[in-house]
Structure formats: C-alpha cells, structure tokens
Scaffold this motif. Structure first.
Motif, PDB file in Angstrom:
ATOM      1  N   VAL A 331       5.225   5.235 -17.747  1.00 38.29           N
ATOM      2  CA  VAL A 331       4.017   5.355 -18.575  1.00 38.29           C
ATOM      3  C   VAL A 331       4.374   5.364 -20.054  1.00 38.29           C
ATOM      4  O   VAL A 331       5.254   6.110 -20.484  1.00 38.29           O
ATOM      5  CB  VAL A 331       3.231   6.637 -18.207  1.00 38.29           C
ATOM      6  CG1 VAL A 331       2.211   7.004 -19.279  1.00 38.29           C
ATOM      7  CG2 VAL A 331       2.548   6.453 -16.865  1.00 38.29           C
ATOM      8  N   THR A 354       1.122  13.615 -15.892  1.00 38.60           N
ATOM      9  CA  THR A 354       1.469  12.994 -17.172  1.00 38.60           C
ATOM     10  C   THR A 354       1.318  13.991 -18.304  1.00 38.60           C
ATOM     11  O   THR A 354       2.206  14.133 -19.161  1.00 38.60           O
ATOM     12  CB  THR A 354       0.573  11.764 -17.428  1.00 38.60           C
ATOM     13  OG1 THR A 354       0.802  10.796 -16.399  1.00 38.60           O
ATOM     14  CG2 THR A 354       0.869  11.136 -18.781  1.00 38.60           C
ATOM     15  N   MET A 525      -5.311   5.040 -14.937  1.00 36.64           N
ATOM     16  CA  MET A 525      -4.119   5.244 -14.111  1.00 36.64           C
ATOM     17  C   MET A 525      -4.429   5.073 -12.639  1.00 36.64           C
ATOM     18  O   MET A 525      -5.499   5.455 -12.157  1.00 36.64           O
ATOM     19  CB  MET A 525      -3.542   6.654 -14.338  1.00 36.64           C
ATOM     20  CG  MET A 525      -2.757   6.806 -15.614  1.00 36.64           C
ATOM     21  SD  MET A 525      -1.799   8.363 -15.654  1.00 36.64           S
ATOM     22  CE  MET A 525      -0.438   7.963 -14.547  1.00 36.64           C
ATOM     23  N   GLU A 529       0.747   4.799 -12.423  1.00 39.41           N
ATOM     24  CA  GLU A 529       0.957   3.759 -13.433  1.00 39.41           C
ATOM     25  C   GLU A 529      -0.318   3.512 -14.233  1.00 39.41           C
ATOM     26  O   GLU A 529      -1.424   3.632 -13.704  1.00 39.41           O
ATOM     27  CB  GLU A 529       1.390   2.453 -12.772  1.00 39.41           C
ATOM     28  CG  GLU A 529       2.699   2.553 -12.002  1.00 39.41           C
ATOM     29  CD  GLU A 529       3.040   1.260 -11.280  1.00 39.41           C
ATOM     30  OE1 GLU A 529       4.126   0.707 -11.555  1.00 39.41           O
ATOM     31  OE2 GLU A 529       2.234   0.805 -10.460  1.00 39.41           O
TER      32      GLU A 529
END
Length: 601
Positions: A331, A354, A525, A529
């Motif tokens: 990312v 994330t 996302m 990804e």
C-alpha cells in the motif's frame, strides 16, 4: 373490514428500578397490514426495540409492566400464558436481532439450532427437521448449505450469520417478521444483500415485516409506511413517500436532514458540513461555507510507500507457520496538510490494519512511513511514542477506548501530561478549552464514560486526540456506530476542526455516503490492496474498478421512489486474505485514468 396482521393500541411499557416504575414507551398506536413493511424509526433510546420486545413479550415480567393492546391477526397477545405465547413466537411471529453472534448458541451447530426451532413447532422427525433446516439455509442463499449444516457460528461471517438468523426466524412460516436493526452492524454490500433477501422472501411468503432501524436510507429502500418514535412516543406516522417528501414534525425533519445522500456532493469542490434541522423547531441550519484547507504547494505531511503487514498462522506443537493473513499488501499513499484521504472497503479488506500499521501500533513487515519527512518505521518504542503525538487515532467504539474508571477530564489530560504538553496547574483550563472546542460543557470533565451518550463519548475521544496538537488524525470508523443525527454532528465537528486547525485526516470507513461528504481524495481497498485511488469526484462520478462500482451500487438511496428497485449486489462474502505460507503476491500495475486517478489493471 380487513384485520391487520399486527395491531398495537395504547402500548405502555414500564421498567421497575429500585421499587419505582419508569415508563419508557408512552401509549403508542400503529398497525402492520398484510404483506406490508412498516419501519419503526428513531434514535437510540427512542423505544423502538422495547416496543418490539413488548410485542414478542421477551421482557422479564418481574421487572416489566406492559399495558394496552397487542393483537396478532385479531387475537390479543397480552395476557396469554407462557405456553401459548411460546406457540406464537417462531411459528406466527419471527424475529431477527441486531447482533447474531450473541443470539446464536456458540457451541451448537447452526443447522441444529434451526432444526430445534422447527421441532419446537412441528410434529416431525429429526431427519425431516434436518432436511427442512438445510432447505431454509438454501433459501437464504448460504452456499453449500448441506455441508455447512454442522458448522458453528464463529465459522460464519457477519453477513452469513445474519442469514442464519433469517432462516431460523422464517423456518416455521410466520405471518409477521420483526427485524430489529438487522443491517446496522454490516458492511454496505452485505447490508444491501440482506435487504434484497428480506424483500424477496417477503414476496415468496406473503409475509408482513416490522423493520426497526435508525437508518433512514434503509427505510426509504424497504418500507411502505414509516412510524417515527422519539423518547418513547409516536412523533409521526404515514406513507414512507409522504414522510420523506413532506415531513410534518420538526424531529422527522431533523432526522431526514442528517441523512447523507450519495451524489449530493456532485460539483462541490471540497467537503461540506451538513445543514441539520433543529429537532424542536424543524428549522434548517445554515452551515458556514467550506474553506480550502489543503496546502496544495507544501510537501506531504504523511507519506506511505509499499507498506506490507502480514500475520502468521501457526499450528502444531512446534508452531510451524502454515499460512499468512495478507492484511496489507504493498500500500502506498500520501496526505497533504489539511487534506482528508478516505480509505474505504468492506470488513476484512485491511483498512484498519493500514491505519494501525501507519501509527506503528502494529509492526509492518516492510515498507516506509514518513511523517513530516521523517521515517518512523523501525523506531524504538520510546522514540515512536514521542512521534506519535503528531499522529493520533480516533477509534470506532469510544466506550471501549476510554478507561471506565477514569473521568473524561483525566482521560483528556493523560496524553498532555505524558507528552509534557502542559504543567499540572494548566491542565484543568486546557481540558475545559478542549471540551468547549468539541461542543461539550467543561462541567463534563468530572463525569465517567458510562454517564455520557455515544455521541458525547466520541466527542471526548476527539478532544483527547486533539490534546497533543497532532497534525494527522486516523479516524477509524469513528462515526459508523452513531445514530444518523449524531453522526452528522460529529462529521460537522471534524470538518470544523479541520478548518480551524488545518488537520489532516486518514478517514477509514465503509459508509460511502459519509465518505463522499468528508473527503478530498478516496482510496478503495480490497483484500489488503488499493484497487483504485483518486479525487472524490473521480471515485464517485467515474469509478473504474468493478469493486468500486459494487460498493457504490450497494449504498441505500434515501428516496422511496426507488424502493422497488432490485439491485444486482451478488451473494458472495468478502474473500479470505489467508494465503499459503509460500505465497508470493503477483506484481501489480496501475492504469492512470486521469491526473491522480489510478486503478489496478
């Protein structure tokens, strides 16, 4: 005269507390006709769920007093013996609860739980009940139902667990289904699947539905008529089309004004606050003009490159790695000062991981995170703690993130003292100023979290994040659990703070309508990804990736004129991010659609 399936008249429900009776539902009246869907709406504490539990008579009779009349197809339910009421529950009235995980038995196979409900009302063999349970699982679109009959609740996703609850509720062919917030905790695509499923099953069964929710978008999607409740009283009732087009009561106007409508930001160059109606007068507030908060010329305040976070899955006595969860995979993103970048996707896509990896609350496997040009990955815990005051986080559940034994004033003061941002003598004034900044009274500093509402607790968490004067705030589903009007108020607060303090937000959410309201840019996302990233206008008006289109198609439209539409939302769950231990992700390429708009090829 046509007899309604459900008729409630003069319903009063009171709870006994310390010898005193407290009324929580104050004499409400409504009906549900044959094949009709009636939405019972209002904010938390309005009495919606208590009304449903009163109809089902699931409240403790020792601590509850129910008065009035509840008739099912003309038969009075109040006063029935427990044995006769047990024959009504499940067979003539089915109920779906908000949280299926707490409603399902964790140690009993889900198929057996459905079969148990069938055997309670039908004189059939266990083999016949098993066959019927599998048929019901098939009807609610659970793939490979026969094989999953013996699985337990923890082996199902949230959406699939809710399907199991629907199968159980409908197993004996009830005339009335009571659905109590059945989609509130679900992702937007799973929510759309559940709404479509209830619609189709209602058509098949000639069933009536009492749908309890605070989501006015869902109301517009599913309800023929709407009953609005506030403080245990009926505020307004009517055809859903009329309620949305011509609300008569101030509170109804306030609820509708706070509903984020997908597409309402078309042509808007920057985020915009909600214009919320006053619940007492119905007068629509005028939000101040949105300012351009983004420092377009300056360097990014946050830069993330090729971030990878994986979790090992071990088994056996030696703890051998048998697989890995690829939570965040390669990312990259950047964030300007004063900008909001939203990360969207379904549960399990890697959004929260994330955010936690950027804050180094979870150690990433590889990649780079630069804050104001300084690399923060690989720093010691002590060094990272000092940097973290420039990056703060607002969590989804404010109650879980506040210490229940600490006053809210102490909770706000703690990070200031930890980072030596103020002397002890200055702290009370600083706390009071922060409380006022987030729209709360300084007197609340002496209260505990349990003494505050959900919206007030979330404001406390925002004040605590602001206490150390950060430049970046990661807001992880920070408004997802809030009622619609409280959600709008908190969104307005975040935007006001961004304008006054030039804050940068990494806004993590699955609510696409709210994301459209608050964002400058959006990253989508899927399975760890980023599959598409671009400006808000790029993502919402020109989505390129199939998954982005799917997310947008699933958003409930707050327009009853589109109530009968059927959406092609699919039936699948989010795929698992678990991969074999030796799995190597394929190289990814991105196609540039326009300046700053990239989509995975």
């Amino acid at each position: 005269m046509v007899v309604p399936v459900l008729s409630v008249a003069g319903l009063k429900t009171s709870f006994r507390n310390r010898g005193q009776w407290t009324s929580v539902v104050h004499g409400i009246d409504f009906t549900v006709g044959k094949r009709e869907t009636v939405a019972l709406v209002g904010e938390s504490g309005s009495g919606k769920s208590v009304t449903a539990m009163s109809v089902m008579q699931l409240l403790d009779p020792k601590l509850t007093r129910i008065e009035g009349s509840i008739r099912l197809e003309g038969e009075e339910l109040l006063g029935l013996t427990d044995q006769r009421m047990n024959a009504v529950r499940g067979k003539r009235i089915g109920m779906i609860f908000q949280e299926p995980m707490t409603s399902l038995n964790p140690v009993m196979p889900i198929g057996e739980q459905i079969a148990e409900a069938i055997l309670a009302h039908k004189a059939i063999s266990h083999a016949e009940a098993r066959a019927e349970a599998i048929r019901q699982l098939d009807r609610v679109r659970i793939p490979d139902a026969a094989a999953r009959y013996a699985e337990h609740a923890h082996q199902f996703s949230g959406g699939m667990r809710q399907r199991v609850m629907i199968a159980m509720a409908l197993a004996c062919g009830p005339k009335l289904l009571i659905a109590d917030e059945p989609t509130t905790a679900l992702d937007v695509t799973i929510q759309a699947q559940i709404i479509e499923l209830i619609k189709s099953l209602q058509d098949e069964e000639d069933m009536s539905v009492l749908f309890i929710t605070h989501d006015m978008g869902v109301v517009a999607e599913i309800a023929d008529r709407t009953v609005v409740m506030r403080h245990g009283r009926l505020v307004e009732e009517g055809a859903t089309v009329e309620i949305f087009a011509h609300p008569r009561q101030p509170y109804t106007k306030a609820l509708l004004s706070a509903v984020p409508k997908l597409g309402s930001m078309a042509g808007e160059p920057r985020p915009r606050r909600f214009a919320i109606a006053d619940p007492e007068t119905g007068v629509l507030g005028e939000p101040a003009a949105s300012l351009d908060t983004v420092d377009h010329e300056g360097p990014p305040v946050l830069e993330v490159n090729n971030l990878v976070t994986r979790f090992a899955i071990k088994s056996g006595l030696l703890g051998r790695v048998k697989g890995r969860v690829h939570a965040v995979e390669n990312v990259s993103l950047s964030l300007k000062r004063g900008e909001t970048l939203s990360i969207v996707g379904e549960s399990g896509c890697g959004k929260s991981t994330t955010g936690l990896s950027i804050l180094q609350l979870i150690s990433p496997l590889s990649g780079s995170v630069r804050l104001d040009g300084e690399e923060v990955t690989g720093l010691s815990e002590e060094a990272m703690r000092a940097r973290r005051k420039r990056m703060q986080m607002i969590f989804q559940d404010p109650f879980a993130s506040l210490n229940p034994r600490m006053t809210v004033g102490a909770a706000i003061a703690e990070p200031m003292l930890l980072h030596a941002m103020a002397r002890p003598a200055e702290v009370p004034d600083r706390v009071a100023a922060l409380l006022e900044r987030v729209g709360l009274s300084p007197a609340m500093a002496n209260r505990y979290p349990h003494q505050l509402s959900g919206g007030q607790r979330q404001r406390i968490c925002i004040a605590r994040a602001l206490a150390v004067e950060p430049s970046v705030i990661v807001a992880d589903e920070s408004v997802s659990a809030l009622d619609v009007s409280i959600k709008a108020q908190v969104v307005n607060l975040l935007l006001e703070l961004q304008e006054s303090l030039r804050l940068s937000y990494l806004f993590i959410s699955h609510d696409m309508a709210v994301v459209e309201r608050v964002s400058h840019r959006v990253a989508v996302m899927y399975l760890g990804e980023i599959v598409e990233i671009g400006s808000r206008a790029d993502i919402f008006s020109n989505p390129q990736h199939p998954y982005t289109r799917k997310l947008l198609a699933a958003v409930p439209v707050a327009d009853p004129a589109q109530r009968n539409r059927r959406r092609a939302v699919g039936n699948e769950d989010v795929r698992s991010p678990v991969r074999p231990a030796d799995y190597v992700p394929p190289p990814r390429e991105y196609r540039q659609v326009s300046s700053g708009h990239l989509v995975m090829a």
